[in-house]
Design a protein around this motif. Structure first.
Motif, PDB file in Angstrom:
ATOM      1  N   UNK A 119       0.900  -0.761   0.069  1.00 24.17           N
ATOM      2  CA  UNK A 119      -0.010   0.464  -0.335  1.00 24.17           C
ATOM      3  C   UNK A 119       0.703   1.319  -0.368  1.00 24.17           C
ATOM      4  N   UNK A 120       2.375   0.966   0.564  1.00 22.70           N
ATOM      5  CA  UNK A 120       2.963   2.231   0.465  1.00 22.70           C
ATOM      6  C   UNK A 120       3.348   2.446  -1.064  1.00 22.70           C
ATOM      7  N   UNK A 121       3.878   1.678  -1.375  1.00 20.70           N
ATOM      8  CA  UNK A 121       4.416   1.891  -3.007  1.00 20.70           C
ATOM      9  C   UNK A 121       2.741   2.359  -4.082  1.00 20.70           C
ATOM     10  N   UNK A 122       2.352   1.974  -3.665  1.00 23.98           N
ATOM     11  CA  UNK A 122       0.662   1.863  -4.410  1.00 23.98           C
ATOM     12  C   UNK A 122       0.188   4.032  -4.123  1.00 23.98           C
ATOM     13  N   UNK A 123       0.407   3.812  -2.693  1.00 22.49           N
ATOM     14  CA  UNK A 123       0.522   5.681  -1.946  1.00 22.49           C
ATOM     15  C   UNK A 123       1.224   6.786  -2.612  1.00 22.49           C
ATOM     16  N   UNK A 124       2.649   6.129  -2.954  1.00 23.74           N
ATOM     17  CA  UNK A 124       3.599   7.092  -3.343  1.00 23.74           C
ATOM     18  C   UNK A 124       3.294   7.341  -5.364  1.00 23.74           C
ATOM     19  N   UNK A 125       3.362   6.031  -6.009  1.00 24.64           N
ATOM     20  CA  UNK A 125       2.618   6.280  -7.410  1.00 24.64           C
ATOM     21  C   UNK A 125       1.900   6.827  -7.346  1.00 24.64           C
ATOM     22  N   UNK A 126       0.565   6.526  -7.121  1.00 18.78           N
ATOM     23  CA  UNK A 126      -0.690   6.974  -7.850  1.00 18.78           C
ATOM     24  C   UNK A 126      -0.698   8.312  -7.042  1.00 18.78           C
ATOM     25  N   UNK A 127      -0.016   9.157  -5.957  1.00 23.13           N
ATOM     26  CA  UNK A 127       0.109  10.114  -5.787  1.00 23.13           C
ATOM     27  C   UNK A 127       0.589  11.426  -6.667  1.00 23.13           C
ATOM     28  N   UNK A 128       1.760  10.404  -6.806  1.00 17.98           N
ATOM     29  CA  UNK A 128       2.840  11.496  -7.419  1.00 17.98           C
ATOM     30  C   UNK A 128       2.279  11.533  -8.694  1.00 17.98           C
ATOM     31  N   UNK A 129       1.899  10.703  -8.705  1.00 20.65           N
ATOM     32  CA  UNK A 129       1.144  10.424 -10.722  1.00 20.65           C
ATOM     33  C   UNK A 129       0.211  11.807 -11.177  1.00 20.65           C
ATOM     34  N   UNK A 130      -1.286  10.960  -9.963  1.00 21.34           N
ATOM     35  CA  UNK A 130      -2.667  12.164 -10.294  1.00 21.34           C
ATOM     36  C   UNK A 130      -1.752  13.219  -9.343  1.00 21.34           C
ATOM     37  N   UNK A 131      -2.075  13.590  -8.266  1.00 24.87           N
ATOM     38  CA  UNK A 131      -1.315  15.160  -7.459  1.00 24.87           C
ATOM     39  C   UNK A 131      -0.309  16.175  -8.213  1.00 24.87           C
ATOM     40  N   UNK A 132       0.793  14.858  -8.301  1.00 23.88           N
ATOM     41  CA  UNK A 132       1.718  15.237  -8.570  1.00 23.88           C
ATOM     42  C   UNK A 132       1.711  16.277  -9.990  1.00 23.88           C
ATOM     43  N   UNK A 133       1.817  15.304 -11.129  1.00 30.33           N
ATOM     44  CA  UNK A 133       2.779  15.234 -12.241  1.00 30.33           C
ATOM     45  C   UNK A 133       1.721  16.080 -13.139  1.00 30.33           C
ATOM     46  N   UNK A 134       0.727  15.543 -13.270  1.00 32.06           N
ATOM     47  CA  UNK A 134      -1.404  15.390 -13.878  1.00 32.06           C
ATOM     48  C   UNK A 134      -1.927  16.376 -12.821  1.00 32.06           C
TER      49      UNK A 134
END
Length: 251
Positions: A119-134
């Motif tokens: 879940x830590x891996x998923x949290x990092x990836x999804x937040x970085x992609x959606x609330x970060x990059x996008x």
């Protein structure tokens, strides 16, 4: 942190919509390939996510380091969050408490550790992609466009559960739920420009879900969480002002 001249002339800024399309397509391709590999190898759901999300995490780390975008995407000291903005994060705890009321399964220590790392891996990836990059890319178009786009894409990605055989009612609730969470987290990012609390919430939210009993349908707790998120979204929208929006775009 103000953008440098090089950042201002980057593809990230000059072609935000195209940038978002490229990011989302690449994400879906990697997840699809990872899923195919997991199917061929007859791996379980968690192993399939590991296969898909590990290379995405590595790509993100390399990209953000190469482009020096960690700070601009919200990876900043927690001291940058004002007391007022911390208060706006408090309802996230209420959401976590609500979903935790469903209870927890009796799991082994090794299983809990597996869920924590996953879940830590998923949290990092999804937040970085959606609330970060996008989100940050679309802020160059406008705050409304950024919040709506990042939230819709986040929800659409979770809608892929419909393909897995999940019944329609549960899938619709999950899509609405993920959409509302996407809106709330996007608005918090616009307000505070710090991604760490969002990653922590995402991690804890998913961890509680996995440690809890197997879902058998929509519960009262799910409905309560949805109501909290609706009210939370309205409060956050009303809290935004020109100064806050200007600051998020410049960050």
């Amino acid at each position: 942190m103000l953008q440098t001249q090089s950042n201002k002339s980057s593809f990230f800024v000059k072609r935000p919509i195209l940038f978002v399309i490229v990011v989302e397509v690449l994400l879906l391709i990697i997840v699809t390939v990872g899923g195919a590999i997991a199917t061929i190898k007859e791996l379980d759901y968690i192993a399939a996510i590991w296969v898909s999300f590990t290379p995405i995490a590595l790509i993100l780390v390399i990209y953000l380091t190469w482009k020096r975008k960690w700070g601009s995407l919200g990876f900043q000291s927690l001291s940058t969050i004002t007391k007022q903005n911390w208060l706006y994060h408090l309802p996230l705890i209420l959401v976590l408490i609500t979903i935790s009321l469903k209870g927890f399964e009796d799991l082994s220590v090794s299983k809990v550790i597996q869920f924590v790392s996953f879940t830590l891996l998923v949290g990092f990836v999804e937040e970085t992609v959606y609330r970060g990059l996008i989100l940050k890319a679309m802020l160059n178009v406008g705050v409304k466009a950024a919040v709506i786009t990042s939230s819709l894409l986040f929800a659409v990605t979770h809608a892929l559960n419909m393909i897995s055989g999940q019944d329609l009612a549960n899938t619709v609730v999950q899509i609405v739920y993920s959409l509302l969470i996407g809106v709330v987290l996007a608005l918090l990012m616009v307000r505070g420009s710090n991604i760490y609390p969002l990653i922590l919430f995402h991690f804890l939210h998913n961890l509680i879900q996995f440690l809890g009993p197997e879902a058998t349908g929509v519960t009262y707790f799910d409905v309560i969480a949805l109501v909290i998120l609706v009210i939370y979204s309205i409060v956050l929208i009303k809290s935004l002002n020109k100064k806050t929006i200007k600051g998020s775009i410049a960050a």
